[in-house]
Write a protein that holds these residues in place. Structure first.
Motif, short mmCIF file in Angstrom:
data_model
loop_
_atom_site.label_atom_id
_atom_site.label_comp_id
_atom_site.label_asym_id
_atom_site.label_seq_id
_atom_site.Cartn_x
_atom_site.Cartn_y
_atom_site.Cartn_z
N ASN A 83 0.80 -1.22 0.00
CA ASN A 83 0.00 0.00 0.00
C ASN A 83 0.84 1.27 0.00
N PHE A 84 2.03 1.19 0.59
CA PHE A 84 2.91 2.35 0.69
C PHE A 84 4.34 1.94 0.36
N LYS A 85 5.12 2.93 -0.05
CA LYS A 85 6.54 2.70 -0.30
C LYS A 85 7.34 3.70 0.54
N TYR A 86 8.33 3.16 1.27
CA TYR A 86 9.22 4.04 2.03
C TYR A 86 10.62 3.43 2.04
N PRO A 87 11.64 4.23 1.69
CA PRO A 87 11.52 5.62 1.25
C PRO A 87 11.18 5.70 -0.23
N ASP A 88 10.75 6.89 -0.64
CA ASP A 88 10.49 7.14 -2.05
C ASP A 88 10.87 8.59 -2.34
N ASN A 89 10.90 8.91 -3.61
CA ASN A 89 11.26 10.26 -4.05
C ASN A 89 10.67 10.44 -5.45
N PRO A 90 10.09 11.58 -5.75
CA PRO A 90 9.48 11.77 -7.07
C PRO A 90 10.44 11.56 -8.23
N ARG A 91 11.73 11.76 -8.02
CA ARG A 91 12.70 11.62 -9.11
C ARG A 91 13.08 10.17 -9.37
N TRP A 92 12.90 9.30 -8.37
CA TRP A 92 13.35 7.92 -8.52
C TRP A 92 12.47 7.17 -9.52
N ASN A 93 13.11 6.55 -10.51
CA ASN A 93 12.40 5.71 -11.49
C ASN A 93 11.17 6.41 -12.07
N ALA A 94 11.34 7.68 -12.40
CA ALA A 94 10.20 8.46 -12.90
C ALA A 94 9.60 7.86 -14.16
N ASP A 95 10.45 7.27 -15.01
CA ASP A 95 9.93 6.68 -16.24
C ASP A 95 9.02 5.49 -15.96
N GLN A 96 9.37 4.67 -14.96
CA GLN A 96 8.55 3.50 -14.62
C GLN A 96 7.25 3.89 -13.92
#
Length: 249
Positions: A83-96
């Protein structure tokens, strides 16, 4: 420390006038990355665990942690297996992530990524960086152009210990990682000053976030928790040794 945090979480929970318990699965990284996180005997540990546990107790939720390899964590998250991902960042794997609407929290932790070198190379500049080591799955954003044109050769390793060994033996000219993580690793191996963060080299000043696709309401709750309990969150960071490396090196 865990007992103190649990007690605090219970006290915070008592302040909540009404809470409807929900169980959520949180996908976390299956790799040693202290003081931010670690997984030992299947148990999620570190700053991330203490922060998310406290929020869940405060809000009346139940978080079940699912440690996964970094690449599988992303696919399981996008396929709604967590349900959630931690940590995450908007730039990470943006294409996927294209085609998915992701909701990101406020910054949950600072995350500077930069180059660590031997003390004698501190301040010598980028020109001496020919071979750069980093952990597999990491993207050295400030150096992508240099890597693309062949000026810097990127060498990846699964384990941080392997990267440190490469730097100590000059098989790489620097290691691109989070200085907090390297400092923790060196402290535990009693090699505190073997590598130092070079703030004169390009670095990425960023943060870690909690993300979700289908539960934006919980992300809003987490934001409110970070704001309302800002003083406690800051003390938690300090307790785990998470500080600004630009002011401590």
């Amino acid at each position: 420390m865990r007992l103190l945090l649990s007690l605090l979480a219970c006290l915070l929970l008592q302040l909540l006038s009404s809470a409807q318990a929900e169980t959520f699965k949180v996908g976390v990284e299956l790799q040693p990355y202290m003081p931010y996180s670690d997984v030992q005997n299947g148990q999620y540990l570190g700053y991330g665990r203490d922060l998310l546990d406290a929020f869940a107790a405060y809000q009346g939720h139940v978080f079940v942690y699912q440690p996964l390899p970094v690449r599988r964590l992303l696919s399981d998250f996008l396929d709604d297996r967590v349900n959630f991902k931690y940590p995450d960042n908007p730039r990470w794997n943006a294409d996927q992530k294209q085609g998915h609407t992701l909701y990101y929290s406020q910054a949950a932790a600072p995350a500077i990524d930069g180059v660590l070198v031997k003390p004698q190379y501190l301040g010598k500049g980028k020109a001496r960086l020919y071979r750069m080591g980093t952990q597999r799955g990491f993207t050295p954003w400030p150096y992508l152009e240099d890597i693309k044109n062949g000026r810097i050769i990127l060498i990846q390793a699964n384990q941080i210990d392997s990267l440190l060994a490469m730097a100590m033996s000059d098989r790489v000219d620097g290691v691109y990682l989070n200085p907090q993580v390297i400092r923790h690793q060196l402290y535990n191996s009693r090699k505190n000053e073997s590598l130092v963060f070079d703030p004169d080299l390009p670095y990425q000043d960023d943060h870690y976030f909690l993300s979700s696709i289908k539960h934006p309401e919980v992300i809003k709750q987490f934001d409110a928790f970070l704001s309302n309990q800002a003083e406690w969150v800051q003390k938690l960071k300090e307790r785990h040794g998470i500080t600004d490396p630009l002011s401590s090196d």
